[in-house]
Enzyme design. Structure first.
Site, short mmCIF file in Angstrom:
data_model
loop_
_atom_site.label_atom_id
_atom_site.label_comp_id
_atom_site.label_asym_id
_atom_site.label_seq_id
_atom_site.Cartn_x
_atom_site.Cartn_y
_atom_site.Cartn_z
CB ALA A 124 -0.91 -0.07 1.05
N GLY A 129 -4.14 11.25 -3.68
CA GLY A 129 -3.29 12.48 -4.12
C GLY A 129 -1.80 12.29 -4.35
CB ILE A 157 -4.34 -1.51 -2.54
CG1 ILE A 157 -3.91 0.12 -2.04
CG2 ILE A 157 -3.40 -2.52 -1.97
CD1 ILE A 157 -2.45 0.70 -2.45
CD GLN A 283 6.79 -3.65 -50.17
OE1 GLN A 283 6.53 -2.46 -50.14
NE2 GLN A 283 7.61 -3.76 -50.87
N GLY A 344 -11.57 -6.51 -38.21
CA GLY A 344 -12.29 -6.46 -37.26
C GLY A 344 -12.34 -7.41 -36.43
CD GLU A 367 5.35 -2.44 -9.71
OE1 GLU A 367 6.40 -1.68 -9.11
OE2 GLU A 367 4.58 -2.87 -9.00
CB THR A 369 3.94 6.97 -15.57
OG1 THR A 369 5.13 8.04 -14.86
CG2 THR A 369 3.05 7.10 -14.50
CB SER A 370 6.21 5.99 -20.04
OG SER A 370 5.65 4.67 -20.43
#
Length: 387
Positions: A124, A129, A157, A283, A344, A367, A369-370
């Site tokens: 946790a 925030g 969590i 291609q 589709g 884990e 962010t980018s």
């Protein structure tokens, strides 16, 4: 660094792959459709995983795990990653390696039941925030005699509904630094059922159906001093020491799903005919396949190199961030292009592609962010030149 697998690693891959195909794939449709993983199914697959030697395989041999080196562990994670996340995490559980940071008594009380499959752990950290900025957490703990009293809210969590306990990170003070005041953080074991600790349902998630998240509430939750994990005020030291490898785990599970998506795209491109020939000869499709294979290979090499360096004791934060960043973004690209190649049909539930595509989105967020990964990488580059 050797690029070929050892005989033992090949056996690990083959055993895990066979287990995933036989025991996890058949249940994916049910979990995806219902968003629920029944406890009786968890226990059934869990017993089979234990019999196959796959349960808690990430743990050292001295505590009952497989004692795998990092690369072997990630090869195992890659195969598990091909399946629905709820199935492979919950039923073939890998206790968090942060539990190894505990005292002998804490290992007996918390780690060993997880290895035996009696319960699960959860971490946790994140709050409404405080996501990427964990130092901004508002949940706090104050000392009261020999106890600590915890207050605050955590959210997102994972699997807290199943977990028998949580490791809660709480602000326990403040210190002055050259950049201003900085919160001190401490990690606490909190058992489910402790007065003042409650778990409620979290949010419906487009990714990883069946893998639940929860909101945790701490309302004058009292825990004894022996429930501190690591040292008081040193919670981030514990996290940084023991959780770094989780980015490599994310990278490897991304590789597994990307490989599965590419496999479907290749088969479809070779079999599907339009305008008199297989679509793979055009291609517009063949170049997509080439780019997908190249992105997957690049992500694999970054991940395997980081794993090798981890075992050599030379891995850096940037190495692990590069692996996680590249693998998660490669997965997103490969999943999207695999659907495009299928047209589709790629969006239909009869194929795993729409699930892989949905699941790919969260990998660039959790884990780290980018953007956080790029910050870590660039910070290390600049430090090397005095920046």
């Amino acid at each position: 660094m050797q690029f070929g697998m050892t005989d033992e690693q090949r056996m690990i891959v083959e055993t895990t792959r066979a287990f995933v195909e036989a025991e996890l794939f058949p249940h994916e449709a049910q979990v995806e459709r219902t968003g629920h993983l029944p406890l009786e199914l968890i226990r059934e697959i869990q017993q089979k995983a234990m019999a196959a030697g796959l349960y808690a395989a990430n743990m050292p041999a001295e505590v009952g795990g497989a004692g795998l080196d990092t690369l072997s562990w990630l090869l195992y994670e890659k195969e598990l990653g091909k399946a629905n996340y709820a199935l492979h995490w919950t039923c073939v559980a890998r206790p968090s390696n942060i539990l190894l940071a505990g005292t002998a008594e804490q290992r007996d009380r918390y780690l060993m039941p997880c290895i035996r499959g009696e319960t699960w752990d959860c971490l946790a950290m994140t709050e409404p925030g405080a996501g990427s900025d964990l130092r901004g957490m508002k949940a706090s703990a104050r000392q009261d005699g020999s106890d600590w009293v915890l207050n605050g809210t955590k959210h997102f969590i994972s699997h807290a509904d199943l977990a028998g306990f949580t490791i809660a990170f709480m602000a326990t003070g403040e210190e002055m630094t050259p950049k201003g005041p900085k919160k001190k953080i401490t990690a606490f074991f909190v058992d489910k059922g402790t007065k003042g600790y409650s778990v409620r349902d979290g949010y419906r998630n487009v990714s990883h159906r069946g893998y639940t998240n929860a909101v945790l509430e701490f309302d004058d939750c009292r825990v004894p001093a022996e429930n501190v994990l690591g040292e008081v005020h040193k919670g981030f030291d514990v996290a940084n020491t023991w959780l770094g490898a989780t980015r490599l785990q994310v990278a490897s599970t991304c590789l597994g799903r990307a490989e599965r998506a590419l496999g479907h795209a290749l088969s479809y491109a070779a079999e599907r005919k339009q305008f008199g020939q297989a679509i793979g000869k055009y291609q517009g499709v063949s170049f997509k396949l080439a780019d997908m294979a190249m992105e997957l290979k690049a992500a694999e090499l970054l991940t395997w190199e980081a794993a090798w360096k981890f075992d050599q004791g030379t891995v850096t934060e940037a190495d692990m961030s590069m692996a996680k960043l590249k693998a998660s973004e490669a997965l997103a690209m490969i999943a999207d292009e695999a659907i495009q190649i299928h047209g589709g049909m790629g969006l239909m539930e009869e194929l795993p592609l729409e699930r892989i595509w949905r699941d790919a989105r969260v990998e660039r967020i959790w884990e780290g962010t980018s953007e956080i990964q790029r910050h870590i990488i660039s910070r290390e580059l600049l430090r090397a030149v005095g920046g």
